[in-house]
Design an enzyme around this catalytic site. Structure first.
Site, PDB file in Angstrom:
ATOM      1  N   ARG A  19       0.839  -1.217   0.000  1.00 52.14           N
ATOM      2  CA  ARG A  19       0.000   0.000   0.000  1.00 52.14           C
ATOM      3  C   ARG A  19       0.869   1.260   0.000  1.00 52.14           C
ATOM      4  O   ARG A  19       0.988   1.953  -1.006  1.00 52.14           O
ATOM      5  CB  ARG A  19      -0.947  -0.036   1.211  1.00 52.14           C
ATOM      6  CG  ARG A  19      -2.056   1.013   1.180  1.00 52.14           C
ATOM      7  CD  ARG A  19      -1.641   2.390   1.633  1.00 52.14           C
ATOM      8  NE  ARG A  19      -1.081   2.411   2.979  1.00 52.14           N
ATOM      9  CZ  ARG A  19      -0.482   3.479   3.493  1.00 52.14           C
ATOM     10  NH1 ARG A  19      -0.396   4.604   2.804  1.00 52.14           N
ATOM     11  NH2 ARG A  19       0.036   3.439   4.707  1.00 52.14           N
ATOM     12  N   ASP A  20       1.552   1.523   1.109  1.00 47.68           N
ATOM     13  CA  ASP A  20       2.384   2.734   1.186  1.00 47.68           C
ATOM     14  C   ASP A  20       3.486   2.659   0.135  1.00 47.68           C
ATOM     15  O   ASP A  20       3.832   3.653  -0.509  1.00 47.68           O
ATOM     16  CB  ASP A  20       2.991   2.831   2.601  1.00 47.68           C
ATOM     17  CG  ASP A  20       3.316   4.250   3.023  1.00 47.68           C
ATOM     18  OD1 ASP A  20       3.469   5.106   2.138  1.00 47.68           O
ATOM     19  OD2 ASP A  20       3.431   4.503   4.232  1.00 47.68           O
ATOM     20  N   HIS A 211       5.614   4.152  12.720  1.00 42.27           N
ATOM     21  CA  HIS A 211       5.616   4.097  11.255  1.00 42.27           C
ATOM     22  C   HIS A 211       6.610   5.161  10.777  1.00 42.27           C
ATOM     23  O   HIS A 211       6.268   6.339  10.695  1.00 42.27           O
ATOM     24  CB  HIS A 211       4.178   4.393  10.786  1.00 42.27           C
ATOM     25  CG  HIS A 211       3.953   4.440   9.314  1.00 42.27           C
ATOM     26  ND1 HIS A 211       3.227   3.482   8.626  1.00 42.27           N
ATOM     27  CD2 HIS A 211       4.300   5.357   8.371  1.00 42.27           C
ATOM     28  CE1 HIS A 211       3.150   3.800   7.352  1.00 42.27           C
ATOM     29  NE2 HIS A 211       3.795   4.947   7.174  1.00 42.27           N
ATOM     30  N   HIS A 213       9.198   6.765   8.034  1.00 37.78           N
ATOM     31  CA  HIS A 213       9.797   6.882   6.701  1.00 37.78           C
ATOM     32  C   HIS A 213      11.270   7.246   6.914  1.00 37.78           C
ATOM     33  O   HIS A 213      11.626   7.875   7.917  1.00 37.78           O
ATOM     34  CB  HIS A 213       9.046   7.932   5.880  1.00 37.78           C
ATOM     35  CG  HIS A 213       7.703   7.436   5.414  1.00 37.78           C
ATOM     36  ND1 HIS A 213       7.463   7.013   4.131  1.00 37.78           N
ATOM     37  CD2 HIS A 213       6.540   7.258   6.096  1.00 37.78           C
ATOM     38  CE1 HIS A 213       6.206   6.599   4.029  1.00 37.78           C
ATOM     39  NE2 HIS A 213       5.611   6.740   5.200  1.00 37.78           N
ATOM     40  N   CYS A 244       4.291   9.292   0.243  1.00 36.04           N
ATOM     41  CA  CYS A 244       2.929   9.781   0.047  1.00 36.04           C
ATOM     42  C   CYS A 244       2.973  10.901  -0.972  1.00 36.04           C
ATOM     43  O   CYS A 244       3.702  11.867  -0.802  1.00 36.04           O
ATOM     44  CB  CYS A 244       2.352  10.283   1.377  1.00 36.04           C
ATOM     45  SG  CYS A 244       0.753  11.082   1.186  1.00 36.04           S
ATOM     46  N   ASN A 253       9.431   4.059   3.221  1.00 37.89           N
ATOM     47  CA  ASN A 253       9.349   3.592   4.609  1.00 37.89           C
ATOM     48  C   ASN A 253      10.662   2.922   4.965  1.00 37.89           C
ATOM     49  O   ASN A 253      11.407   2.487   4.096  1.00 37.89           O
ATOM     50  CB  ASN A 253       8.243   2.542   4.741  1.00 37.89           C
ATOM     51  CG  ASN A 253       6.874   3.114   4.524  1.00 37.89           C
ATOM     52  OD1 ASN A 253       6.460   3.322   3.392  1.00 37.89           O
ATOM     53  ND2 ASN A 253       6.160   3.370   5.593  1.00 37.89           N
TER      54      ASN A 253
HETATM   55  P1  HMG Z   1     -12.742  14.739  -2.188  1.00 38.06           P
HETATM   56  O1  HMG Z   1     -12.438  15.015  -3.631  1.00 38.06           O
HETATM   57  O2  HMG Z   1     -12.790  15.885  -1.241  1.00 38.06           O
HETATM   58  O3  HMG Z   1     -14.026  13.786  -2.030  1.00 38.06           O
HETATM   59  O4  HMG Z   1     -11.668  13.699  -1.698  1.00 38.06           O
HETATM   60  P2  HMG Z   1     -15.537  13.903  -2.332  1.00 38.06           P
HETATM   61  O5  HMG Z   1     -16.218  13.193  -1.224  1.00 38.06           O
HETATM   62  O6  HMG Z   1     -15.917  15.317  -2.654  1.00 38.06           O
HETATM   63  O7  HMG Z   1     -15.677  13.016  -3.656  1.00 38.06           O
HETATM   64  C1  HMG Z   1     -15.170  13.399  -4.908  1.00 38.06           C
HETATM   65  C2  HMG Z   1     -15.279  12.239  -5.891  1.00 38.06           C
HETATM   66  O8  HMG Z   1     -14.497  11.128  -5.432  1.00 38.06           O
HETATM   67  C3  HMG Z   1     -16.701  11.688  -6.019  1.00 38.06           C
HETATM   68  O9  HMG Z   1     -16.810  11.189  -7.339  1.00 38.06           O
HETATM   69  C4  HMG Z   1     -16.722  10.514  -5.068  1.00 38.06           C
HETATM   70  O10 HMG Z   1     -17.665   9.544  -5.402  1.00 38.06           O
HETATM   71  C5  HMG Z   1     -15.315   9.977  -5.236  1.00 38.06           C
HETATM   72  P3  HMG Z   1     -17.605  12.021  -8.465  1.00 38.06           P
HETATM   73  O11 HMG Z   1     -18.992  12.112  -7.927  1.00 38.06           O
HETATM   74  O12 HMG Z   1     -16.925  13.357  -8.578  1.00 38.06           O
HETATM   75  O13 HMG Z   1     -17.462  11.159  -9.690  1.00 38.06           O
HETATM   76  N1  HMG Z   1     -14.836   9.274  -4.030  1.00 38.06           N
HETATM   77  C6  HMG Z   1     -14.366   8.025  -4.028  1.00 38.06           C
HETATM   78  N2  HMG Z   1     -14.169   7.119  -5.010  1.00 38.06           N
HETATM   79  C7  HMG Z   1     -13.682   5.913  -4.650  1.00 38.06           C
HETATM   80  N3  HMG Z   1     -13.360   5.595  -3.390  1.00 38.06           N
HETATM   81  C8  HMG Z   1     -13.534   6.467  -2.385  1.00 38.06           C
HETATM   82  C9  HMG Z   1     -14.056   7.740  -2.692  1.00 38.06           C
HETATM   83  N4  HMG Z   1     -14.351   8.816  -1.937  1.00 38.06           N
HETATM   84  C10 HMG Z   1     -14.828   9.743  -2.768  1.00 38.06           C
HETATM   85  N5  HMG Z   1     -13.191   6.133  -1.144  1.00 38.06           N
HETATM   86  C11 HMG Z   1     -10.930  11.897  -0.299  1.00 38.06           C
HETATM   87  C12 HMG Z   1     -11.664  13.224  -0.362  1.00 38.06           C
HETATM   88  C13 HMG Z   1     -10.689  11.558   1.159  1.00 38.06           C
HETATM   89  C14 HMG Z   1     -11.811  10.825  -0.947  1.00 38.06           C
HETATM   90  C15 HMG Z   1      -9.605  12.030  -1.100  1.00 38.06           C
HETATM   91  O14 HMG Z   1      -8.924  13.155  -0.633  1.00 38.06           O
HETATM   92  C16 HMG Z   1      -8.716  10.836  -0.946  1.00 38.06           C
HETATM   93  O15 HMG Z   1      -9.060   9.743  -1.384  1.00 38.06           O
HETATM   94  N6  HMG Z   1      -7.513  11.035  -0.358  1.00 38.06           N
HETATM   95  C17 HMG Z   1      -6.595   9.937  -0.119  1.00 38.06           C
HETATM   96  C18 HMG Z   1      -5.170  10.411  -0.146  1.00 38.06           C
HETATM   97  C19 HMG Z   1      -4.268   9.250   0.169  1.00 38.06           C
HETATM   98  O16 HMG Z   1      -4.614   8.093  -0.048  1.00 38.06           O
HETATM   99  N7  HMG Z   1      -3.071   9.559   0.657  1.00 38.06           N
HETATM  100  C20 HMG Z   1      -2.109   8.532   1.005  1.00 38.06           C
HETATM  101  C21 HMG Z   1      -2.524   7.694   2.173  1.00 38.06           C
HETATM  102  S1  HMG Z   1      -2.131   8.453   3.735  1.00 38.06           S
HETATM  103  C22 HMG Z   1      -0.463   8.033   3.970  1.00 38.06           C
HETATM  104  O17 HMG Z   1       0.181   7.548   3.084  1.00 38.06           O
HETATM  105  C23 HMG Z   1       0.150   8.224   5.328  1.00 38.06           C
HETATM  106  C24 HMG Z   1       0.367   6.903   6.083  1.00 38.06           C
HETATM  107  O18 HMG Z   1       1.214   6.027   5.358  1.00 38.06           O
HETATM  108  C25 HMG Z   1       1.015   7.184   7.464  1.00 38.06           C
HETATM  109  C26 HMG Z   1       2.204   8.143   7.361  1.00 38.06           C
HETATM  110  O19 HMG Z   1       3.189   7.832   6.667  1.00 38.06           O
HETATM  111  O20 HMG Z   1       2.087   9.202   7.976  1.00 38.06           O
HETATM  112  C27 HMG Z   1      -0.956   6.172   6.312  1.00 38.06           C
HETATM  113 MG    MG Z   2       3.410   6.172   5.341  1.00 36.70          MG
END
Ligand code: HMG
Ligand code: MG
Length: 309
Positions: A19-20, A211, A213, A244, A253
């Site tokens: 995933r990450d 966690h 990096h 990310c 990581n």
């Molecule tokens: P948004 O654009 O504000 O969402 O995104 P929305 O609710 O307004 O929806 C917009 C569109 O997205 C809509 O579609 C929804 O249906 C669709 P449209 O009507 O325009 O065709 N949608 C989705 N589609 C599929 N699956 C979903 C989903 N949700 C909405 N789940 C949102 C808000 C949270 C969805 C977006 O910002 C997002 O997905 N962000 C994820 C970013 C991400 O994954 N970042 C990396 C992970 S975090 C990380 O890596 C850190 C970690 O490793 C720990 C660390 O290292 O610190 C965990």
């Molecule tokens: Mg991470």
């Protein structure tokens, strides 16, 4: 040092490479290769393998194949396969393919929260709360992440009090474990230990994970400092992949191989076969066409231990 790990003190590794590790890849990785990666990881003795994420494919196109990947993997007995879920839509997608453990995520930094999920911290909590409620009703386990615990690429310093507050909220909402993420690898060991100690005042140590990096080469030192303070769950990524896209400057990581080598060398068991894991790291590095991000993986490749790839 009363909290020093006992020589037989078991540590659980949460493997986040699929995933990450892959969410930040520039190249397209076919779902079949992701499935092969997870199946290989399942054979190494790992007990927790984060498989993919059901976030918006517009935000993370690299994992748009989440349903196909999750459906395609062989679910080994005794192994959990959590998937990242940002909202109710993601939860429904994950449940539709049978996920039984999810991970929700929030940040300690307002600026990062806005950039990563287009919501403030309190908005993100309001979004997560019903997901956790539903998951608990469905018997689905929920892990929680707090990002930017030792620094934010947009706002800089992050107050420890903010980390404690978000971690405690996630725990109170029902996350069985909270993973503290140094998203951009900014922290150093004393900072890491101080942050962990503060969070452990609000959340039991047994419910905490770290966690790191390795952007600045501090990850193993930070992990050691946190181990000495009592943490027993460590997130890591095979071959040190990861990052990310919404955390400018975040690199991989900490490599799982490097963590295993350190732990096993300290007499701390993990149940993971280092040689098998390192072989998977070399296989993945060849697939991605890049140098192995694990120093231990590279060293083993040159020794008689490391010819299994
Ligand atoms: P948004 O654009 O504000 O969402 O995104 P929305 O609710 O307004 O929806 C917009 C569109 O997205 C809509 O579609 C929804 O249906 C669709 P449209 O009507 O325009 O065709 N949608 C989705 N589609 C599929 N699956 C979903 C989903 N949700 C909405 N789940 C949102 C808000 C949270 C969805 C977006 O910002 C997002 O997905 N962000 C994820 C970013 C991400 O994954 N970042 C990396 C992970 S975090 C990380 O890596 C850190 C970690 O490793 C720990 C660390 O290292 O610190 C965990
Ligand atoms: Mg991470």
């Amino acid at each position: 040092m009363s909290n020093a790990p006992a020589s037989d003190g078991a540590v659980r590794i949460v493997e986040v490479g699929a995933r990450d590790g892959l969410q930040n890849e520039k190249q397209t990785i076919p779902a079949s290769a992701k499935i092969a990666l997870i199946d290989r990881l399942s054979a190494t003795g790992l007990r927790s393998i984060e498989a993919t994420s059901f976030v918006s494919p517009r935000w993370i196109p690299q994992l748009a194949d989440a349903a196909e990947v999750f459906s395609g993997i062989h679910k080994a007995a005794g192994v959990s396969y959590p998937v990242l879920v940002p909202n109710e839509h993601g939860y429904a997608r994950a449940r539709a393919v049978g996920a039984t453990e999810i991970a929700v995520f929030a940040a300690a930094s307002e600026a990062f929260s806005q950039r990563n999920i287009n919501a403030s911290i309190s908005e993100s909590m309001a979004r997560i709360a019903p997901v956790i409620r539903q998951a608990k009703a469905d018997g689905v386990r929920v892990r929680g992440y707090v990002s930017t615990v030792l620094g934010c690429p947009y706002q800089g310093a992050v107050a420890v009090a903010d980390v404690v507050r978000v971690a405690a909220q996630l725990h109170a909402l029902g996350c069985y474990e909270i993973s503290l993420g140094d998203t951009i690898g900014a922290g150093t060991p004393i900072q890491a230990r101080t942050m962990l100690a503060a969070v452990a005042e609000a959340v039991p140590m047994a419910a905490l994970a770290v966690h790191f990096h390795d952007t600045r080469g501090q990850a193993l030192a930070n992990i050691l400092a946190c181990l000495e303070h009592g943490v027993r769950v460590i997130d890591a990524s095979v071959a040190g992949t990861g990052g990310c896209p919404y955390a400018k400057g975040a690199s991989g990581n900490v490599a799982t191989e490097d963590v295993l080598y350190m732990l096993h060398g300290m007499g701390i068991s993990t149940g993971v076969d280092l040689d098998a894991l390192a072989a998977t790291g070399r296989w993945l590095s060849a697939l991605l066409g890049r140098e192995n991000g694990s120093k231990v993986g590279r060293a083993l490749a040159g020794s008689s231990n490391g010819e299994a790839a």
